[in-house]
Design an enzyme around this catalytic site. Structure first.
Site, PDB file in Angstrom:
ATOM      1  N   HIS A   9      19.327  40.300  96.596  1.00  0.00           N
ATOM      2  CA  HIS A   9      19.407  41.253  95.486  1.00  0.00           C
ATOM      3  C   HIS A   9      19.934  42.591  95.965  1.00  0.00           C
ATOM      4  O   HIS A   9      19.943  42.866  97.165  1.00  0.00           O
ATOM      5  CB  HIS A   9      18.023  41.420  94.847  1.00  0.00           C
ATOM      6  CG  HIS A   9      17.327  40.114  94.614  1.00  0.00           C
ATOM      7  ND1 HIS A   9      16.344  39.640  95.460  1.00  0.00           N
ATOM      8  CD2 HIS A   9      17.507  39.179  93.660  1.00  0.00           C
ATOM      9  CE1 HIS A   9      15.940  38.451  95.023  1.00  0.00           C
ATOM     10  NE2 HIS A   9      16.631  38.158  93.938  1.00  0.00           N
TER      11      HIS A   9
ATOM     12  N   SER B   5      16.155  36.472  88.940  1.00  0.00           N
ATOM     13  CA  SER B   5      15.621  37.626  89.673  1.00  0.00           C
ATOM     14  C   SER B   5      16.462  38.886  89.521  1.00  0.00           C
ATOM     15  O   SER B   5      15.999  39.973  89.855  1.00  0.00           O
ATOM     16  CB  SER B   5      15.500  37.281  91.165  1.00  0.00           C
ATOM     17  OG  SER B   5      16.742  36.808  91.667  1.00  0.00           O
TER      18      SER B   5
ATOM     19  N   ASP C  85      17.445  43.050  99.742  1.00  0.00           N
ATOM     20  CA  ASP C  85      16.589  42.116 100.482  1.00  0.00           C
ATOM     21  C   ASP C  85      17.287  40.818 100.878  1.00  0.00           C
ATOM     22  O   ASP C  85      16.641  39.865 101.278  1.00  0.00           O
ATOM     23  CB  ASP C  85      15.328  41.797  99.663  1.00  0.00           C
ATOM     24  CG  ASP C  85      15.646  41.103  98.338  1.00  0.00           C
ATOM     25  OD1 ASP C  85      16.829  40.796  98.080  1.00  0.00           O
ATOM     26  OD2 ASP C  85      14.701  40.865  97.552  1.00  0.00           O
TER      27      ASP C  85
END
Length: 389
Positions: free
Chosen positions: A350, A44, A347
């Site tokens: 990240h 991610s 978040d």
């Protein structure tokens, strides 16, 4: 006094933003001929939208909803940030377009300038490795090897003959990772303790090094291999493993034990990459120190314009660190801050685009690549050579 303080803070932010803009503008101009393409693999921290395409029809992951993407794209793209990721900023630094997710590149576009194969949740090890240990992934079972296989399948469409492929691969920059973070995080969230995870770290590191070796065998000449981030400073870890024992935290408020095993991974990775350099002395195998590039921000957040501190997340569902696993960013009732550029954490897992911008600057012109990436650049490729690709 309050008005004066606010004015000073605003001036500080303007100055920081001004110099950051100058850096990226000048970097793009001065290095635009360095690489002809960039290819990304990872999780991610790198995915530009591939997970969205892997979801069942009619369903979308939470990073496909606002406020994701609001800072740069003005819409969600599947990236796990408010804007661009490290690979996007690196590409722009070298004058390249943002590499599209491989799921979209298959449908056309200029694939020769680069492709992003990363998928949210990806691990270095394959699913069977973890299933034997009672660890099951609820996000994705995509591994590093899957992504490398996708690249090899697409290679014939990128270059059409052996000599063309040689030129193409030698003039490309490969970003292999980050891998490792999900290998450990998913294991921990599956109920494994640190003593059960420590023995798999050398296996994960060896696998990442094997992936780099695979790229070298294909013909890659410049490969960046990132470290794991300081997991103990992530608001997700700080929430999941909140402790009443003050000795579990460092002077910054980060959890010590996740940062210790992340550092152990990074030390082993550097050792493996050194071994690879000895085997392949004519290949640029670059260790990208994401860990310390991020830690400099956590150590002095206000210096870099992060006036809200380093540990509280911008977009979340409440709690001491504004992280709630049952209300992830993008889903109700999570809410987002008004100024993401004042936060390091986006978040819970990240970082914000602002944090990634400073990290990119530190990696590409500062001390956080080994050997320094600004010492490498493929020699100019003639138009005749390009036509052979």
């Amino acid at each position: 006094m309050a008005a004066s303080s606010s004015s000073s803070s605003s001036s500080q932010l303007i100055i920081i933003y001004f110099f950051a803009c100058i850096f990226f503008a000048s970097a793009k101009i001065s290095t635009s001929n360095c690489y002809k393409s960039i290819f990304g693999f990872g999780d991610s921290l790198t995915d530009a939208g591939n997970l969205v395409h892997l979801y069942p029809p009619g369903r979308k992951p939470h990073m496909y909803f606002p406020p994701y993407g609001e800072t740069y794209f003005n819409r969600p793209t599947g990236r796990c940030s408010d804007g661009r990721l490290l690979i996007d900023l690196i590409a722009q630094h070298y004058g390249l377009p943002l590499p599209p997710p491989s799921s979209e590149a298959k449908d056309g576009g200029n694939m020769q300038s680069g492709i992003n194969f990363a998928v949210v949740g990806s691990r270095a090890m394959d699913a069977k490795f973890f299933e034997k240990r009672g660890i099951y992934d609820t996000v994705t079972n995509v591994s590093m090897w899957d992504q490398l296989a996708w690249f090899k399948q697409m290679l014939p469409y990128l270059c059409h003959n052996p000599s063309g492929c040689k030129i193409f691969l030698e003039s490309s920059l490969f970003l292999l990772g980050e891998f490792g973070g999900n290998d450990y995080t998913h294991a921990l969230l599956s109920g494994k303790n640190i003593n059960e995870i420590l023995p798999i770290i050398p296996l994960v590191v060896q696998t990442i090094a094997s992936g780099a070796h695979e790229l070298v065998e294909l013909g890659a000449k410049t490969i960046m291999v990132p470290s794991v981030l300081p997991l103990g400073c992530a608001s997700s870890y700080l929430t999941y493993y909140q402790s009443w024992n003050k000795e579990d935290y460092d002077e910054l408020g980060c959890l010590i034990w996740p940062n210790h095993f992340a550092s152990h991974h990074n030390q082993l990775l550097q050792r493996e990459l050194h071994r690879l350099r000895e085997i392949h002395p004519h290949v640029n195998i670059i260790y990208a120190d994401y860990y310390n590039a991020a830690m400099q921000l956590y150590r002095a957040p206000s210096k870099y314009g992060f006036l809200k501190g380093g540990l509280v997340t911008c977009c979340g569902g409440g709690g001491p660190y504004n992280f709630n696993p049952f209300a992830p960013c993008g889903n109700y009732p999570a809410t987002s801050c008004e100024e993401p550029n004042q936060y390091i954490n986006w978040d819970g897992y990240h970082l914000t685009e602002a944090a990634y911008r400073w990290m990119t600057k530190s990696l590409l012109e500062g001390p956080f690549t080994n050997p320094p990436i600004n010492g490498f650049c493929p020699s100019e490729i003639s138009e005749a050579q390009v036509s052979q690709i």
